[in-house]
Design an enzyme around this catalytic site. Structure first.
Site, PDB file in Angstrom:
ATOM      1  N   ASP A   1    -104.540  95.609  11.911  1.00  0.00           N
ATOM      2  CA  ASP A   1    -103.702  95.133  10.807  1.00  0.00           C
ATOM      3  C   ASP A   1    -104.512  95.024   9.521  1.00  0.00           C
ATOM      4  OD1 ASP A   1    -105.363  93.078  11.691  1.00  0.00           O
ATOM      5  OD2 ASP A   1    -103.978  91.509  11.071  1.00  0.00           O
TER       6      ASP A   1
ATOM      7  N   ASP B   1    -107.962  80.280  17.595  1.00  0.00           N
ATOM      8  CA  ASP B   1    -109.396  80.553  17.662  1.00  0.00           C
ATOM      9  C   ASP B   1    -109.960  80.210  16.303  1.00  0.00           C
ATOM     10  OD1 ASP B   1    -108.370  83.123  16.281  1.00  0.00           O
ATOM     11  OD2 ASP B   1    -110.542  83.211  16.046  1.00  0.00           O
TER      12      ASP B   1
ATOM     13  N   ASP C   1    -110.353  90.752  18.883  1.00  0.00           N
ATOM     14  CA  ASP C   1    -109.701  91.043  17.612  1.00  0.00           C
ATOM     15  C   ASP C   1    -109.948  92.514  17.309  1.00  0.00           C
ATOM     16  OD1 ASP C   1    -108.241  90.785  15.340  1.00  0.00           O
ATOM     17  OD2 ASP C   1    -109.525  89.308  14.370  1.00  0.00           O
TER      18      ASP C   1
HETATM   19  N1  PRF Z   1    -105.829  89.507  11.310  1.00  0.00           N
HETATM   20  C1  PRF Z   1    -106.729  89.761  12.303  1.00  0.00           C
HETATM   21  N2  PRF Z   1    -107.658  88.848  12.656  1.00  0.00           N
HETATM   22  C2  PRF Z   1    -107.685  87.675  12.010  1.00  0.00           C
HETATM   23  C3  PRF Z   1    -106.770  87.358  10.986  1.00  0.00           C
HETATM   24  C4  PRF Z   1    -105.784  88.321  10.606  1.00  0.00           C
HETATM   25  O1  PRF Z   1    -104.947  88.137   9.721  1.00  0.00           O
HETATM   26  C5  PRF Z   1    -107.102  86.061  10.549  1.00  0.00           C
HETATM   27  C6  PRF Z   1    -106.441  85.298   9.474  1.00  0.00           C
HETATM   28  N3  PRF Z   1    -106.751  83.949   9.464  1.00  0.00           N
HETATM   29  C7  PRF Z   1    -108.190  85.639  11.326  1.00  0.00           C
HETATM   30  N4  PRF Z   1    -108.527  86.617  12.194  1.00  0.00           N
HETATM   31  N5  PRF Z   1    -106.692  90.929  12.927  1.00  0.00           N
END
Ligand code: PRF
Length: 384
Positions: free
Chosen positions: A154, A279, A100
């Site tokens: 984001d 996840d 992420d």
């Molecule tokens: N953006 C990012 N990681 C995330 C989310 C998101 O909106 C969410 C939302 N449930 C979990 N992990 N980059």
């Protein structure tokens, strides 16, 4: 590794369920095959809490795990990861990894953060030091980590979120995506294998924003696409509504990843709407609190009622722990606050989640997904 191809990631759509939008597919990357639908165990800091890599691969049968840019940047730092030759080598995991982008974790872990067009300034939850993430910085860190799938930077809007904020934020997320793409065009992967960027649809719970975002994301022709900003406190029905709307617009021939979802029931319902990847920290976090997921409902293993129940943890036996240990023994480990209890419960829950998505896939291919899903949802709603 595959110089003849600009992008090696391949997605084959094998079957779409006749009664729902559920799909069975296969993703192939430089680190192997991922059969979809898939659940990705969360290994935030180069560790799936309480579970060894060997258990993840041999017992739980995970094809892919997730890491977090925010945490890995703070510890062990990108310098250490680069010296190790990337995260796969550092943690001895040779299957797939997805990272992420950091944005979401900055919002959930850092006490102070300031979001601007340029990026996000935040305070480390570890030592209080100040740092700055931008789309470019997130890409640079994710290149050093070396995951197979990397996420665009984001903003995940909170719930509830006023329409004007959600709209401004969505457009900024789109501009940030373009900056991620530009950065990656000029900077090749560091370790000789491909990295696929997944952009993220945002837009809170507003149908028109979600439609606009999905169209924008779809227009980028990425290897896969993600849906963010859900499972942040909105009612489950709202989440399903938005997932359905977005899946209808995202390309059918690319995998779709719903970020941070969810309960076993949420996962089956979203598979039915056309999601391929999930996840969530739930199976491991809840395991550490003594909550076990099973095909017949949830168990609080700390409950006194299990004190002298010498039946296996789970007769279905998703992994070796289920038939190797009894409920009474596992309850005892929790009562005595032995860390082994948390480990066993984590292996069980992850084994169950991975079994659940494999079963879903089997029923999609068999053509009876819908009946199976409805029955499972009824069963899993119980508290045992
Ligand atoms: N953006 C990012 N990681 C995330 C989310 C998101 O909106 C969410 C939302 N449930 C979990 N992990 N980059």
């Amino acid at each position: 590794m595959h110089p003849e191809k600009e992008s090696y990631m391949n997605f084959e759509l094998l079957s779409t369920d006749a009664a729902t939008h559920a799909r069975a597919g296969r993703i192939t990357t430089d680190h192997g095959v991922i059969e979809t639908p898939i659940f990705m165990p969360v290994g935030t800091v180069a560790s799936v809490k309480g579970v060894q890599q060997r258990e993840l691969s041999e017992d739980i049968c995970a094809d892919i795990i997730l890491g977090n840019t925010y945490h890995l940047y703070l510890r062990p730092t990108t310098s250490i990861l680069e010296q190790a030759g990337g995260l796969h080598k550092f943690m001895h995991w040779d299957r797939n990894i997805l990272t992420d982008s950091g944005g979401y974790q900055v919002y959930s872990f850092s006490s102070t953060r300031k979001i601007k067009e340029e990026g996000v300034r935040f305070k480390s939850h570890i030592d209080g030091s100040y740092h700055f993430f931008s789309p470019e910085k997130s890409m640079e860190i994710q290149r050093s980590i070396g995951a197979d799938i990397i996420m665009a930077f984001d903003e995940c809007t909170p719930y509830p979120c006023e329409y004007p904020y959600a709209k401004r934020s969505m457009h900024m997320t789109h501009r940030w995506l373009d900056r991620c793409i530009n950065y990656l065009q000029e900077n090749a992967p560091k370790y000789g294998y491909n990295q696929s960027l997944f952009p993220i649809v945002q837009g809170s719970v507003y149908a028109d924003l979600r439609r606009a975002s999905a169209e924008y994301i779809a227009s980028k022709g990425a290897d896969g696409n993600a849906i963010g900003g859900l499972s942040v406190g909105e009612p489950a029905e709202k989440m399903y509504e938005i997932t359905e709307l977005v899946c209808d617009i995202l390309p059918k021939d690319k995998p779709r990843y719903l970020m941070g979802v969810g309960t076993p029931i949420n996962i089956l319902e979203n598979i039915a709407l056309g999601v391929d990847m999930f996840d969530c920290v739930m199976p491991t976090r809840n395991a550490r609190n003594g909550m076990l997921f099973t095909a017949h409902g949830t168990i609080n293993i700390k409950n006194k009622k299990w004190e002298n129940d010498f039946s296996p943890i789970d007769e279905n036996g998703y992994t070796f722990v289920d038939t190797y240990y009894t409920k009474a023994y596992l309850r005892h480990l929790f009562a005595a606050e032995e860390s082994l209890g948390k480990q066993i419960a984590s292996i069980h829950n992850l084994g169950f989640y991975l079994w659940l998505v494999r079963e879903a896939r089997k029923h999609i291919l068999q053509g009876d997904f819908s009946q199976w899903k409805n029955q499972m949802v009824r069963q899993m709603n119980n508290r045992l």
